[in-house]
Write an enzyme that holds these catalytic residues in place. Structure first.
Site, PDB file in Angstrom:
ATOM      1  NE  ARG A 186      -2.773   1.010   3.536  1.00  0.00           N
ATOM      2  CZ  ARG A 186      -3.697   1.185   4.495  1.00  0.00           C
ATOM      3  NH1 ARG A 186      -4.943   1.505   4.148  1.00  0.00           N
ATOM      4  NH2 ARG A 186      -3.393   1.017   5.761  1.00  0.00           N
ATOM      5  CG  ASP A 475      -4.596   3.182  11.257  1.00  0.00           C
ATOM      6  OD1 ASP A 475      -5.524   3.947  11.603  1.00  0.00           O
ATOM      7  OD2 ASP A 475      -4.718   2.345  10.343  1.00  0.00           O
TER       8      ASP A 475
END
EC number: 2.3.3.9
Length: 555
Positions: A186, A475
């Site tokens: 990613r 996150d």
């Protein structure tokens, strides 16, 4: 950080060509960051030339699309809700197109483990028994220069079967699993830059490189042929897309990279995270634009929630969220989002991948672990029953629990694409139905958001992008939810269940109280974290992403 002389890497030479009375400059990249051990293996002249070419061809379109995002936000602030596009209705009505689907090694995606690309976490992921490792250079990685390049070195070694790590205490980590997960990388989103690489264009204009193009370009340039030779391929998760035009840009980049590297059209596979409210209205169009390269869509739940708060933050009570813990996957607007995603994917031959539950086990606390496993089991049971083909976990100990729920539904089948969910009909009103959540804002919820935001931002500033905080995996996306809820509650003059008005003076008092109670250690970044939080949550101007300003000032 240990650094080696900058001369260890040969810089591309700037060349000029006289054209009449004008001199054009060969587009190139200049390295401004320090060079550590083995950086020359990643930042090769050939790789930098490839990334410069990507910028030369595609950076202008990227800037145009980022400008279009700004206009979309202005429209939303002025009362224009997202809609299913009338100009692309013919794509949605056409039953005859499908996407490329799974590439080699992506046929079975029932459990994917997500995590950053530092060497220890990578080895744990590769040994985990998951079907896929989402090697995350985005929300789970703080984009320090060391993390960016050393993450690429981790991937370089993992692809070649030579990844190892020795901890400062002398503990050795190696990849021991007979079958390792397929790697899906990613890259950073379109909005992020890489300030340690400067792109110089044909007019000698200098600008920070695109984080997306750097991450993608380095990974595919060094690893595409090795991956193909091992029976896999260059696979990517695409974050933060807001329109099918942004998907078209990625598709053009993929086609160009395939031509440049001579690996054959359609070799690249991408899975798109549907994690913005704008993208939710363009799922089919996104699949269509990427159809030669698309493997599926993912329900990126936390960024999706953040996107809705951000987009409608000043639109009044209709869009005011209660405490974060009350925004579950079973509330109506989240059910509409996931039902539409599964139905859209399966009608077009694309995999539908579920999102990440934030609960994580604690090996030192059996009660916490038992609760985490119960929560994860329920979450994955819902996804498998609803038709998802796979799901995410953030910790190796959660893999057996998640796999059991998908095994119960899938059996020996690699997916359930045959479940087209034709009965699903989702309207724009259902996707925007935040009001039906109900719920309340508690003083504990406000305090919890302050704590999570401060602790996560401090971790991020130290270079740690995935942080376990109070038995939840946090996150950048969950920190964004926390600070944007604070901003929204203040500007809406919201009132807590206890009767306290949420205004800036009270939140300032709460922030000061929380800050004073934080456990400080030498070298921590809490002072900087406080400054980032104040800017992102307490000022009248709302930063689109807290990480943009924090990266520019503090990393």
């Amino acid at each position: 950080m240990n650094t080696s002389p900058r001369s260890t890497i040969e810089r591309p030479q700037r060349t000029t060509t006289n054209t009449g009375s004008f001199a054009t400059i060969r587009p190139h990249l200049e390295i401004t960051g320090d060079l550590g051990p083995r950086y020359d293996e990643i930042l090769t002249p050939e790789a930098l030339e490839f990334i410069a070419e990507l910028h030369d061809r595609f950076a202008g379109t990227r800037h145009d699309l980022l400008a279009a995002r700004l206009q979309t936000r202005v429209d939303a602030a002025n009362g224009r809700d997202p809609r299913f596009l009338s100009e692309t209705a013919h794509i949605r009505r056409d039953p005859n197109w499908t996407v490329a689907g799974a590439g080699p090694g992506l046929e079975d995606r029932r459990v994917e483990i997500t995590g950053p690309t530092d060497r220890k976490m990578a080895i744990n992921a590769l040994n985990s028994g998951a079907k896929v490792w989402l090697a995350d250079q985005e929300d789970a990685t703080s984009p320090t220069w060391a993390n960016v390049i050393e993450g690429q070195l981790t991937l370089f070694d993992a692809v070649r079967g030579q990844l190892s790590f020795t901890s400062p205490e002398g503990k050795e980590y190696t990849v021991t699993a007979e079958a390792t997960p397929t790697i899906v990388m990613r890259p950073r989103g379109w909005h992020l830059v890489e300030k340690n690489l400067t792109f110089v264009d044909r007019a000698n204009r200098r600008m920070a490189a695109s984080g997306s193009l750097v991450d993608f370009g380095l990974y595919i340039f060094h690893n595409a042929r090795k991956l193909i030779g091992s029976g896999s391929g260059p696979y990517f998760y695409l974050p933060k897309l807001e329109s099918h035009r942004e998907a078209r840009l990625w598709n053009d980049i993929f086609s160009h990279a395939e031509d440049h590297l001579n690996i054959g059209h359609g070799t690249i596979r991408a899975t798109v995270l549907i994690e913005t409210i704008q993208a939710a209205f363009e799922m089919e169009e996104i699949l269509y634009e990427l159809r030669d390269h698309c493997a599926g869509l993912n329900a990126g739940r936390w960024d999706y929630i953040f996107s809705i708060i951000k987009t409608f933050r000043a639109r009044g009570r209709r869009f005011v969220f209660p405490d974060r813990k009350q925004i579950t996957m079973t509330v109506p607007f989240m059910r509409a989002y996931t039902e539409l995603l599964v139905s859209t994917c399966h009608q077009r031959g694309a995999y539908a991948i579920g999102g990440m539950s934030a609960f994580i086990p604690n090996r030192r606390d059996p009660a916490v672990t038992a609760q985490a496993l119960e929560q994860v089991s329920a979450d994955k049971r819902r996804e498998a029953t609803d038709g998802f083909d796979g799901t995410w976990v953030a910790h190796p100990d959660l893999i057996p629990t998640a796999r059991a729920e998908f095994d119960r539904v899938l059996g020996d089948r690699p997916n359930q694409l045959e479940r087209t969910r034709d009965e699903v009909v989702v309207t724009a009103a259902q996707l925007l139905d935040v009001e039906s959540i109900g719920g309340q804002i508690s003083e504990a919820g406000v305090r919890g958001n302050v704590i999570i935001a401060l602790r996560y931002i401090e971790s991020w500033l130290r270079g740690v992008g995935a942080a376990a905080i109070d038995n939840l995996m946090e996150d950048a996306a969950t920190a964004e939810i926390s600070r944007s809820q604070i901003w929204q509650w203040i500007h809406d003059n919201s009132v807590t269940a206890e009767g306290r008005r949420i205004d800036r003076p009270w939140v300032e008092e709460l922030v000061a109280e929380v800050f004073a109670g934080l456990e400080r250690t030498p070298g921590d970044r809490f002072d900087d974290a406080l400054e980032v939080f104040r800017t992102a949550a307490l000022e009248p101007e709302f930063p689109t992403f807290l990480t943009v300003g924090a990266y520019a000032r503090f990393l």
